[in-house]
Design a protein around this motif. Structure first.
Motif, mmCIF file in Angstrom:
data_model
loop_
_atom_site.group_PDB
_atom_site.id
_atom_site.type_symbol
_atom_site.label_atom_id
_atom_site.label_comp_id
_atom_site.label_asym_id
_atom_site.label_seq_id
_atom_site.Cartn_x
_atom_site.Cartn_y
_atom_site.Cartn_z
ATOM 1 N N MET A 1 45.072 21.340 28.846
ATOM 2 C CA MET A 1 43.956 21.929 29.540
ATOM 3 C C MET A 1 42.908 20.853 29.755
ATOM 4 O O MET A 1 42.508 20.188 28.820
ATOM 5 C CB MET A 1 43.348 23.068 28.732
ATOM 6 C CG MET A 1 44.306 24.111 28.252
ATOM 7 S SD MET A 1 44.815 25.144 29.608
ATOM 8 C CE MET A 1 46.055 26.085 28.800
ATOM 9 N N ARG A 2 42.451 20.754 31.010
ATOM 10 C CA ARG A 2 41.471 19.713 31.319
ATOM 11 C C ARG A 2 40.066 20.270 31.433
ATOM 12 O O ARG A 2 39.134 19.769 30.843
ATOM 13 C CB ARG A 2 41.866 18.990 32.588
ATOM 14 C CG ARG A 2 43.145 18.199 32.390
ATOM 15 C CD ARG A 2 43.620 17.498 33.617
ATOM 16 N NE ARG A 2 42.559 16.739 34.250
ATOM 17 C CZ ARG A 2 42.603 16.353 35.496
ATOM 18 N NH1 ARG A 2 43.630 16.639 36.240
ATOM 19 N NH2 ARG A 2 41.611 15.666 36.020
ATOM 20 N N ARG A 3 39.875 21.326 32.271
ATOM 21 C CA ARG A 3 38.550 21.903 32.449
ATOM 22 C C ARG A 3 38.679 23.188 33.257
ATOM 23 O O ARG A 3 39.684 23.415 33.929
ATOM 24 C CB ARG A 3 37.603 20.944 33.156
ATOM 25 C CG ARG A 3 37.957 20.692 34.617
ATOM 26 C CD ARG A 3 37.017 19.695 35.269
ATOM 27 N NE ARG A 3 37.360 19.509 36.659
ATOM 28 C CZ ARG A 3 36.762 20.116 37.670
ATOM 29 N NH1 ARG A 3 35.756 20.930 37.467
ATOM 30 N NH2 ARG A 3 37.135 19.892 38.919
ATOM 31 N N LEU A 4 37.653 24.001 33.228
ATOM 32 C CA LEU A 4 37.589 25.188 34.077
ATOM 33 C C LEU A 4 37.248 24.712 35.477
ATOM 34 O O LEU A 4 36.203 24.104 35.701
ATOM 35 C CB LEU A 4 36.509 26.144 33.561
ATOM 36 C CG LEU A 4 36.260 27.388 34.387
ATOM 37 C CD1 LEU A 4 37.486 28.297 34.383
ATOM 38 C CD2 LEU A 4 35.055 28.134 33.855
ATOM 39 N N SER A 5 38.135 24.976 36.443
ATOM 40 C CA SER A 5 37.906 24.459 37.798
ATOM 41 C C SER A 5 37.255 25.485 38.707
ATOM 42 O O SER A 5 36.691 25.127 39.735
ATOM 43 C CB SER A 5 39.207 23.981 38.426
ATOM 44 O OG SER A 5 40.089 25.069 38.625
ATOM 45 N N GLY A 6 37.323 26.771 38.341
ATOM 46 C CA GLY A 6 36.706 27.754 39.210
ATOM 47 C C GLY A 6 36.870 29.174 38.712
ATOM 48 O O GLY A 6 37.569 29.432 37.747
ATOM 49 N N VAL A 7 36.198 30.057 39.423
ATOM 50 C CA VAL A 7 36.253 31.494 39.159
ATOM 51 C C VAL A 7 36.556 32.163 40.493
ATOM 52 O O VAL A 7 35.936 31.844 41.501
ATOM 53 C CB VAL A 7 34.905 32.016 38.600
ATOM 54 C CG1 VAL A 7 34.929 33.517 38.421
ATOM 55 C CG2 VAL A 7 34.564 31.309 37.294
ATOM 56 N N THR A 8 37.520 33.085 40.502
ATOM 57 C CA THR A 8 37.860 33.820 41.716
ATOM 58 C C THR A 8 37.367 35.247 41.579
ATOM 59 O O THR A 8 37.583 35.892 40.553
ATOM 60 C CB THR A 8 39.382 33.799 41.960
ATOM 61 O OG1 THR A 8 39.789 32.431 42.087
ATOM 62 C CG2 THR A 8 39.756 34.562 43.206
ATOM 63 N N ILE A 9 36.699 35.719 42.624
ATOM 64 C CA ILE A 9 36.085 37.044 42.607
ATOM 65 C C ILE A 9 36.670 37.887 43.734
ATOM 66 O O ILE A 9 36.649 37.476 44.899
ATOM 67 C CB ILE A 9 34.549 36.921 42.763
ATOM 68 C CG1 ILE A 9 33.993 36.094 41.595
ATOM 69 C CG2 ILE A 9 33.894 38.294 42.848
ATOM 70 C CD1 ILE A 9 32.550 35.667 41.752
ATOM 71 N N ASP A 10 37.220 39.043 43.385
ATOM 72 C CA ASP A 10 37.732 39.988 44.381
ATOM 73 C C ASP A 10 36.558 40.632 45.104
ATOM 74 O O ASP A 10 35.550 40.979 44.477
ATOM 75 C CB ASP A 10 38.565 41.084 43.716
ATOM 76 C CG ASP A 10 39.859 40.571 43.112
ATOM 77 O OD1 ASP A 10 40.241 39.424 43.402
ATOM 78 O OD2 ASP A 10 40.483 41.329 42.353
ATOM 79 N N CYS A 11 36.709 40.840 46.428
ATOM 80 C CA CYS A 11 35.619 41.421 47.191
ATOM 81 C C CYS A 11 36.117 41.958 48.530
ATOM 82 O O CYS A 11 37.274 41.768 48.887
ATOM 83 C CB CYS A 11 34.521 40.386 47.422
ATOM 84 S SG CYS A 11 35.042 38.969 48.417
ATOM 85 N N ALA A 12 35.224 42.607 49.259
ATOM 86 C CA ALA A 12 35.550 43.135 50.588
ATOM 87 C C ALA A 12 35.219 42.126 51.682
ATOM 88 O O ALA A 12 35.912 42.052 52.692
ATOM 89 C CB ALA A 12 34.792 44.436 50.834
ATOM 90 N N GLU A 13 34.142 41.354 51.513
ATOM 91 C CA GLU A 13 33.669 40.420 52.543
ATOM 92 C C GLU A 13 33.476 39.018 51.965
ATOM 93 O O GLU A 13 32.362 38.638 51.577
ATOM 94 C CB GLU A 13 32.351 40.928 53.142
ATOM 95 C CG GLU A 13 32.466 42.254 53.862
ATOM 96 C CD GLU A 13 33.331 42.169 55.116
ATOM 97 O OE1 GLU A 13 33.461 41.071 55.692
ATOM 98 O OE2 GLU A 13 33.892 43.203 55.488
ATOM 99 N N PRO A 14 34.535 38.217 51.897
ATOM 100 C CA PRO A 14 34.432 36.887 51.293
ATOM 101 C C PRO A 14 33.343 36.003 51.892
ATOM 102 O O PRO A 14 32.602 35.355 51.152
ATOM 103 C CB PRO A 14 35.820 36.281 51.525
ATOM 104 C CG PRO A 14 36.723 37.457 51.653
ATOM 105 C CD PRO A 14 35.909 38.529 52.320
ATOM 106 N N ALA A 15 33.217 35.971 53.205
ATOM 107 C CA ALA A 15 32.219 35.093 53.829
ATOM 108 C C ALA A 15 30.793 35.509 53.470
ATOM 109 O O ALA A 15 29.922 34.662 53.253
ATOM 110 C CB ALA A 15 32.398 35.070 55.346
ATOM 111 N N VAL A 16 30.551 36.809 53.389
ATOM 112 C CA VAL A 16 29.216 37.309 53.031
ATOM 113 C C VAL A 16 28.864 36.887 51.607
ATOM 114 O O VAL A 16 27.773 36.379 51.347
ATOM 115 C CB VAL A 16 29.133 38.841 53.198
ATOM 116 C CG1 VAL A 16 27.836 39.388 52.617
ATOM 117 C CG2 VAL A 16 29.277 39.228 54.661
ATOM 118 N N LEU A 17 29.799 37.092 50.680
ATOM 119 C CA LEU A 17 29.503 36.724 49.291
ATOM 120 C C LEU A 17 29.405 35.218 49.123
ATOM 121 O O LEU A 17 28.557 34.732 48.358
ATOM 122 C CB LEU A 17 30.543 37.307 48.343
ATOM 123 C CG LEU A 17 30.417 38.800 48.105
ATOM 124 C CD1 LEU A 17 31.327 39.239 46.968
ATOM 125 C CD2 LEU A 17 28.994 39.209 47.806
ATOM 126 N N ALA A 18 30.229 34.455 49.820
ATOM 127 C CA ALA A 18 30.118 32.998 49.736
ATOM 128 C C ALA A 18 28.750 32.551 50.236
ATOM 129 O O ALA A 18 28.124 31.666 49.642
ATOM 130 C CB ALA A 18 31.234 32.331 50.533
#
Length: 119
Positions: A1-18
């Motif tokens: 294990m090297r590092r935490l590279s990210g978190v993925t979040i389920d959603c309805a509108e990816p562009a809006v949340l980004a």
């Protein structure tokens, strides 16, 4: 294990949340997952973990058992900025004398997160 590279979040509108998280964290939306059902803030090459938003068909139901904490310099300014971006305060506030303040917030789709001001 090297590092935490990210978190993925389920959603309805990816562009809006980004867009919300990009503005809140002052990190760019990237083309790392250049697909219409995904949007990403940051990059796997950044020192901070990236946030990836993936479209799912089912709505969010109930409280998620994982949330992000965002450190801020001023809790009241942070709350105002989050609300300006489309998030909301949950009404939850915890004051820890000599340590800090934590506010419960949600993003535009209702994902819970906390803003934390340390003293």
């Amino acid at each position: 294990m090297r590092r935490l590279s990210g978190v993925t979040i389920d959603c309805a509108e990816p562009a809006v949340l980004a867009g919300f998280w990009s503005a809140l964290l002052d990190r760019p939306v990237s083309a790392e997952h250049a697909r219409p059902d995904w949007a990403t803030v940051g990059s796997r090459f950044d020192p901070a973990p990236r946030l990836t938003f993936q479209r799912v068909p089912e709505p969010k139901r109930g409280k998620v058992r994982l949330h992000l904490d965002v450190e801020v310099d001023d809790i009241d300014e942070a709350r105002a900025r989050i609300e300006e971006l489309g998030g909301r305060w949950t009404g939850e506030r915890h004051d820890y004398p000599g340590e800090g303040v934590v506010l419960g917030m949600t993003d535009p789709e209702g994902h819970e997160f906390c803003v934390v001001q340390y003293f």
